[in-house]
Design an enzyme around this catalytic site. Structure first.
Site, short mmCIF file in Angstrom:
data_model
loop_
_atom_site.label_atom_id
_atom_site.label_comp_id
_atom_site.label_asym_id
_atom_site.label_seq_id
_atom_site.Cartn_x
_atom_site.Cartn_y
_atom_site.Cartn_z
N TYR A 146 0.85 -1.20 0.00
CA TYR A 146 0.00 0.00 0.00
C TYR A 146 0.88 1.25 0.00
O TYR A 146 0.64 2.18 -0.78
CB TYR A 146 -0.94 0.02 1.22
CG TYR A 146 -1.78 1.28 1.27
CD1 TYR A 146 -2.77 1.52 0.32
CD2 TYR A 146 -1.54 2.26 2.24
CE1 TYR A 146 -3.51 2.70 0.34
CE2 TYR A 146 -2.29 3.44 2.28
CZ TYR A 146 -3.27 3.65 1.32
OH TYR A 146 -4.00 4.82 1.33
N LYS A 165 1.20 4.36 -2.83
CA LYS A 165 1.01 5.79 -2.56
C LYS A 165 2.29 6.58 -2.86
O LYS A 165 2.22 7.73 -3.29
CB LYS A 165 0.51 6.00 -1.13
CG LYS A 165 -0.95 5.58 -0.95
CD LYS A 165 -1.91 6.40 -1.83
CE LYS A 165 -3.34 5.94 -1.78
NZ LYS A 165 -4.26 6.75 -2.61
P1 NDP Z 1 -13.41 4.54 1.22
O1 NDP Z 1 -13.22 3.06 1.28
O2 NDP Z 1 -14.45 5.14 2.08
O3 NDP Z 1 -13.67 4.98 -0.29
C1 NDP Z 1 -12.94 4.42 -1.35
C2 NDP Z 1 -13.65 4.73 -2.66
O4 NDP Z 1 -12.87 4.18 -3.74
C3 NDP Z 1 -15.03 4.11 -2.73
O5 NDP Z 1 -15.92 5.03 -3.30
C4 NDP Z 1 -14.84 2.92 -3.66
O6 NDP Z 1 -16.05 2.71 -4.40
C5 NDP Z 1 -13.74 3.46 -4.59
N1 NDP Z 1 -13.03 2.41 -5.29
C6 NDP Z 1 -12.25 1.43 -4.76
N2 NDP Z 1 -11.81 0.62 -5.73
C7 NDP Z 1 -12.31 1.10 -6.90
C8 NDP Z 1 -12.22 0.68 -8.24
N3 NDP Z 1 -11.49 -0.39 -8.58
N4 NDP Z 1 -12.86 1.39 -9.20
C9 NDP Z 1 -13.58 2.49 -8.85
N5 NDP Z 1 -13.71 2.92 -7.60
C10 NDP Z 1 -13.09 2.23 -6.63
O7 NDP Z 1 -11.98 5.15 1.57
P2 NDP Z 1 -11.42 6.67 1.57
O8 NDP Z 1 -12.45 7.64 1.20
O9 NDP Z 1 -10.68 6.84 2.83
O10 NDP Z 1 -10.34 6.53 0.40
C11 NDP Z 1 -10.26 7.44 -0.69
C12 NDP Z 1 -8.79 7.64 -1.03
O11 NDP Z 1 -8.13 8.24 0.07
C13 NDP Z 1 -8.01 6.36 -1.33
O12 NDP Z 1 -7.17 6.59 -2.45
C14 NDP Z 1 -7.19 6.14 -0.07
O13 NDP Z 1 -6.00 5.41 -0.34
C15 NDP Z 1 -6.91 7.57 0.31
N6 NDP Z 1 -6.52 7.80 1.71
C16 NDP Z 1 -7.33 7.40 2.73
C17 NDP Z 1 -6.95 7.65 4.04
C18 NDP Z 1 -7.74 7.19 5.20
O14 NDP Z 1 -7.20 7.13 6.34
N7 NDP Z 1 -9.02 6.90 5.05
C19 NDP Z 1 -5.69 8.36 4.35
C20 NDP Z 1 -4.92 8.70 3.19
C21 NDP Z 1 -5.34 8.45 1.92
P3 NDP Z 1 -16.64 1.29 -4.85
O15 NDP Z 1 -16.24 0.28 -3.82
O16 NDP Z 1 -18.11 1.54 -4.91
O17 NDP Z 1 -16.05 1.06 -6.19
C1 8X3 Z 2 -4.22 5.78 4.64
C2 8X3 Z 2 -3.53 6.17 5.90
O1 8X3 Z 2 -1.74 5.48 7.55
O2 8X3 Z 2 -3.47 3.86 7.06
O3 8X3 Z 2 -3.47 6.12 3.52
O4 8X3 Z 2 -1.76 4.32 5.46
S1 8X3 Z 2 -2.59 4.88 6.50
#
Ligand code: NDP
Ligand code: 8X3
Length: 254
Positions: free
Chosen positions: A153, A157
């Site tokens: 992961y 990133k």
């Molecule tokens: P969620 O799991 O709440 O949302 C993830 C979204 O990505 C969902 O809408 C899901 O929709 C979509 N998704 C996943 N796989 C696919 C795919 N193959 N095609 C299209 N859509 C996809 O997580 P977050 O909102 O937290 O995550 C959003 C972004 O933020 C990610 O890139 C994550 O790595 C990043 N992030 C998150 C952090 C955290 O602590 N939450 C911290 C740092 C970064 P569906 O399943 O309906 O396709």
């Molecule tokens: C999501 C935050 O710290 O779980 O990118 O990797 S962490």
């Protein structure tokens, strides 16, 4: 004239919150995710509440043909994507490499890196022709620091961070902004997905401190999107107050 925002991963978390906040400000939306019922529900509600236009695009960002077919299918206003939010992404599992699940690795690499590349490749040419655009790439603290068992992961990133810089270099001469937004811990469905539905383990990630909310990140993205034309936020790291690094989180039980 209102602007148009294309959001990947809009069915949950950060993408969902971005859809809400841009809609509230009168932007039209193109919303993508795999879970159609969620996108339909969100789209219907935002159109009704804010009187904006919404196009639903149900596809998997890992499926290259679907990505290009979806972008080809855009019509009229939908073709003019002013803002792209490359947000779809996920972590799966937390394990040292020998114990890692290779299907999980493939899915993270295919979604977080290759999916972002496909969507960007499909949309950048239009932005170049219009000499206008703003691309947001959702990175992570995991794209700056590698933590134990985060291997693949974190690598995906780090790739997003590198690709953001590559886009910035390539697009600076085309009046296209590129912003990397890197959150720390955000309480979304992220951990539930990472731990494959194990709600207790997922909840534990956010226990004892106040994590970011998806709305906090959406607010940062809207802020960057609304800066004057001559201002670009290249790189924004947004952490919960209680989190000082990928692994140093001040928890009340500490
Ligand atoms: P969620 O799991 O709440 O949302 C993830 C979204 O990505 C969902 O809408 C899901 O929709 C979509 N998704 C996943 N796989 C696919 C795919 N193959 N095609 C299209 N859509 C996809 O997580 P977050 O909102 O937290 O995550 C959003 C972004 O933020 C990610 O890139 C994550 O790595 C990043 N992030 C998150 C952090 C955290 O602590 N939450 C911290 C740092 C970064 P569906 O399943 O309906 O396709
Ligand atoms: C999501 C935050 O710290 O779980 O990118 O990797 S962490």
């Amino acid at each position: 004239m209102s602007r148009n925002v294309f959001i990947t991963g809009a069915s949950s978390g950060i993408g969902y919150a971005c859809a809400e906040q841009f809609a509230r400000k009168g932007y039209n939306l193109i919303l993508n995710a795999r879970r159609e019922e969620r996108i339909v529900e969100l789209s219907d509600r935002l159109q009704k509440e804010y009187g904006i236009k919404v196009r639903k695009l149900i596809f998997d960002v890992r499926d290259r043909d679907s990505v290009f077919a979806a972008v080809e299918s855009l019509n009229g206003w939908e073709k003019e994507v002013d803002i792209l939010i490359n947000n779809a992404g996920l972590a799966l599992g937390l394990a040292e490499l020998p114990e890692g699940n290779m299907d999980d690795w493939e899915q993270m690499i295919d979604t977080n890196v290759k999916g972002l590349l496909y969507v960007s490749k499909a949309l950048i040419p239009g932005m170049k022709i219009r000499k206008n655009g703003h691309i947001f790439n959702v990175g992570s603290i995991a794209g700056r620091e590698t933590y134990l068992k985060g291997n693949v992961y974190c690598a995906t990133k780090h790739a997003v961070h590198s690709l953001s810089k590559a886009m910035r270099l390539e697009l600076v001469s085309h009046n296209i902004k590129v912003s990397l937004i890197s959150p720390g811990a955000v309480d979304t469905e992220f951990s539930k997905v990472r731990f494959k539905g194990d709600e207790d383990t997922a909840k534990n990630v956010y226990r004892g401190f106040e994590p970011l909310r998806a709305e906090d990140i959406a607010q940062c993205i809207v802020f960057c999107a609304e800066l004057p034309p001559h201002v670009n936020v290249d790189d924004m790291l947004v952490m919960p107050t209680a989190q000082a690094s990928a692994t140093i989180i001040h928890k009340s039980s500490d």
